[in-house]
Design a protein around this motif. Structure first.
Motif, PDB file in Angstrom:
ATOM      1  N   GLY A  56       0.781  -1.240   0.000  1.00 37.42           N
ATOM      2  CA  GLY A  56       0.000   0.000   0.000  1.00 37.42           C
ATOM      3  C   GLY A  56       0.803   1.275   0.000  1.00 37.42           C
ATOM      4  N   TYR A  57       2.124   1.195  -0.285  1.00 37.84           N
ATOM      5  CA  TYR A  57       2.955   2.392  -0.224  1.00 37.84           C
ATOM      6  C   TYR A  57       3.146   3.075  -1.570  1.00 37.84           C
ATOM      7  CZ  TYR A  57       4.083   1.052   4.546  1.00 37.84           C
ATOM      8  OH  TYR A  57       3.990   0.736   5.874  1.00 37.84           O
ATOM      9  N   VAL A  58       2.916   2.383  -2.680  1.00 37.28           N
ATOM     10  CA  VAL A  58       3.011   2.995  -3.998  1.00 37.28           C
ATOM     11  C   VAL A  58       1.824   2.557  -4.841  1.00 37.28           C
ATOM     12  CG1 VAL A  58       5.545   3.052  -3.924  1.00 37.28           C
ATOM     13  CG2 VAL A  58       4.385   1.135  -5.044  1.00 37.28           C
ATOM     14  N   ASN A  59       1.600   3.300  -5.904  1.00 40.86           N
ATOM     15  CA  ASN A  59       0.509   2.978  -6.815  1.00 40.86           C
ATOM     16  C   ASN A  59       1.004   3.162  -8.242  1.00 40.86           C
ATOM     17  OD1 ASN A  59      -2.307   2.392  -7.463  1.00 40.86           O
ATOM     18  ND2 ASN A  59      -2.404   4.515  -8.147  1.00 40.86           N
ATOM     19  N   GLY A  60       0.663   2.216  -9.125  1.00 41.75           N
ATOM     20  CA  GLY A  60       1.095   2.303 -10.513  1.00 41.75           C
ATOM     21  C   GLY A  60      -0.069   2.508 -11.461  1.00 41.75           C
ATOM     22  N   VAL A  61       0.036   3.518 -12.323  1.00 43.76           N
ATOM     23  CA  VAL A  61      -1.005   3.819 -13.300  1.00 43.76           C
ATOM     24  C   VAL A  61      -0.343   4.172 -14.625  1.00 43.76           C
ATOM     25  CG1 VAL A  61      -2.936   5.310 -13.919  1.00 43.76           C
ATOM     26  CG2 VAL A  61      -2.604   4.663 -11.536  1.00 43.76           C
ATOM     27  N   ASP A  62      -0.706   3.445 -15.677  1.00 42.71           N
ATOM     28  CA  ASP A  62      -0.214   3.728 -17.040  1.00 42.71           C
ATOM     29  C   ASP A  62       1.312   3.795 -17.112  1.00 42.71           C
ATOM     30  OD1 ASP A  62      -2.830   3.848 -17.967  1.00 42.71           O
ATOM     31  OD2 ASP A  62      -2.985   6.011 -17.594  1.00 42.71           O
ATOM     32  N   GLY A  63       1.977   2.877 -16.426  1.00 43.48           N
ATOM     33  CA  GLY A  63       3.422   2.800 -16.512  1.00 43.48           C
ATOM     34  C   GLY A  63       4.183   3.758 -15.616  1.00 43.48           C
ATOM     35  N   ARG A  64       3.467   4.606 -14.894  1.00 44.61           N
ATOM     36  CA  ARG A  64       4.115   5.530 -13.969  1.00 44.61           C
ATOM     37  C   ARG A  64       3.697   5.212 -12.542  1.00 44.61           C
ATOM     38  NH1 ARG A  64       7.245   9.406 -15.600  1.00 44.61           N
ATOM     39  NH2 ARG A  64       7.386   9.832 -17.832  1.00 44.61           N
ATOM     40  N   TRP A  65       4.594   5.489 -11.607  1.00 50.44           N
ATOM     41  CA  TRP A  65       4.385   5.126 -10.208  1.00 50.44           C
ATOM     42  C   TRP A  65       4.328   6.370  -9.337  1.00 50.44           C
ATOM     43  CZ3 TRP A  65       3.733   0.004  -8.779  1.00 50.44           C
ATOM     44  CH2 TRP A  65       3.958  -0.931  -9.793  1.00 50.44           C
ATOM     45  N   SER A  66       3.591   6.288  -8.240  1.00 51.54           N
ATOM     46  CA  SER A  66       3.502   7.403  -7.303  1.00 51.54           C
ATOM     47  C   SER A  66       3.410   6.863  -5.887  1.00 51.54           C
ATOM     48  CB  SER A  66       2.273   8.271  -7.609  1.00 51.54           C
ATOM     49  OG  SER A  66       1.089   7.506  -7.494  1.00 51.54           O
ATOM     50  N   LEU A  67       3.861   7.674  -4.938  1.00 56.58           N
ATOM     51  CA  LEU A  67       3.719   7.317  -3.535  1.00 56.58           C
ATOM     52  C   LEU A  67       2.271   7.493  -3.104  1.00 56.58           C
ATOM     53  CD1 LEU A  67       6.842   9.150  -2.060  1.00 56.58           C
ATOM     54  CD2 LEU A  67       6.612   6.699  -2.459  1.00 56.58           C
ATOM     55  N   THR A  68       1.824   6.711  -2.132  1.00 54.09           N
ATOM     56  CA  THR A  68       0.501   6.879  -1.551  1.00 54.09           C
ATOM     57  C   THR A  68       0.641   7.545  -0.177  1.00 54.09           C
ATOM     58  OG1 THR A  68       0.379   4.822  -0.267  1.00 54.09           O
ATOM     59  CG2 THR A  68      -0.137   4.682  -2.641  1.00 54.09           C
ATOM     60  N   PRO A  69      -0.434   8.110   0.345  1.00 53.00           N
ATOM     61  CA  PRO A  69      -0.350   8.736   1.665  1.00 53.00           C
ATOM     62  C   PRO A  69       0.066   7.778   2.780  1.00 53.00           C
ATOM     63  CG  PRO A  69      -2.296   9.495   0.526  1.00 53.00           C
ATOM     64  CD  PRO A  69      -1.729   8.388  -0.316  1.00 53.00           C
ATOM     65  N   ARG A  70       0.022   6.482   2.528  1.00 56.30           N
ATOM     66  CA  ARG A  70       0.387   5.521   3.579  1.00 56.30           C
ATOM     67  C   ARG A  70       1.835   5.692   4.024  1.00 56.30           C
ATOM     68  NH1 ARG A  70      -2.106  -0.326   3.378  1.00 56.30           N
ATOM     69  NH2 ARG A  70      -3.860   1.087   3.708  1.00 56.30           N
ATOM     70  N   VAL A  71       2.698   6.240   3.162  1.00 53.16           N
ATOM     71  CA  VAL A  71       4.087   6.409   3.582  1.00 53.16           C
ATOM     72  C   VAL A  71       4.218   7.452   4.685  1.00 53.16           C
ATOM     73  CG1 VAL A  71       5.001   5.683   1.358  1.00 53.16           C
ATOM     74  CG2 VAL A  71       4.646   8.103   1.798  1.00 53.16           C
TER      75      VAL A  71
END
Length: 260
Positions: A56-71
């Motif tokens: 639950g720490y990152v999220n991947g959409v359309d080949g790009r990744w982002s951090l989630t607020p869980r970090v």
């Protein structure tokens, strides 16, 4: 500590290297960009990202990744949200002073909204709200404002994984009705709810957007039906929240495209 130390766990080092690769310069990197930044192989980065995604720490959409607020729970290297929280404070204070009501900053985490910052004024909710409190996205103005500017796959995931329990007298429990409401929110620019999260609660939220145009957070204000009507609250508070969210969005790198 050198890597040869027998107490040194290299896999943890690599995991943190991947997390640190997300920064202000590139908050939504590709797998290849992370590999180049960390010096790790693409297969290794892929395994780490998939592990972090499952946790639950990152999220991947359309080949790009982002951090989630869980970090936020580990308190390190969530530079975008940290910057957002810091930048939001003067806006929240101004909103609370001008409205006489509580003001909050919310971010999306899974199917819930997390309170990332809050300026309380009056106790208007029976639930105890503080930084870190979680509320279901489907039943809140904050959640809907975030979802209205989220990618379709994320909206679908939230809807599929929400329980749609009736929490207040007017809670929307139909997924199709929620989708229609999200479309309306996107057209008018803000979300407003009355007696959905709990009886007597009115809340209005406006998205805070970043350079990608997506919602990275929301500014929200709440009151009670005993203090204001829905229309009165909308008339008095929506312009204040909209101005504050626009200024904060500019701070986050958002630039409106001039209409031709």
């Amino acid at each position: 500590m050198p890597n040869t130390d027998r107490d040194f766990i290299q896999s943890i080092e690599r995991g943190f290297a991947v997390l640190i690769a997300f920064d202000e310069r590139n908050p939504n990197p590709t797998l290849a960009e992370i590999a180049a930044e960390t010096g790790l192989s693409r297969p290794a980065v892929r395994r780490i990202l998939l592990t972090l995604q499952r946790l639950g720490y990152v999220n991947g959409v359309d080949g790009r990744w982002s951090l989630t607020p869980r970090v936020l729970s580990i308190g390190q290297h969530f530079s975008a949200t940290h910057a957002l929280t810091e930048a939001a404070q003067p806006h929240l204070l101004r909103i609370a002073e001008e409205t006489g009501e509580s003001a909050s900053l919310g971010v999306l985490d899974g199917t819930e909204v997390v309170y990332a910052a809050r300026v309380p004024v009056r106790r208007i909710m029976s639930i105890n709200v503080s930084v870190g409190t979680r509320v279901p996205a489907y039943a809140t103005s904050m959640g809907r404002a975030l979802l209205a500017w989220s990618p379709e796959d994320r909206v679908s995931w939230v809807i599929e994984n929400s329980r749609f329990e009736r929490l207040g007298p007017a809670t929307v429990t139909d997924p199709d009705e929620l989708r229609a409401e999200l479309a309306d929110i996107r057209r008018r620019g803000y979300a407003i709810t009355s007696e959905e999260l709990e009886r007597g609660l009115i809340s209005l939220a406006v998205p805070v957007r970043d350079a990608t145009g997506g919602a990275v957070g929301v500014l929200a204000s709440s009151t009670s039906t005993g203090r204001s009507t829905l229309d009165e609250f909308r008339t008095e508070v929506e312009p204040l929240l909209t101005r504050a969210a626009r200024r904060l969005s500019i701070d986050m790198g958002f630039r409106e495209v001039p209409r031709s």
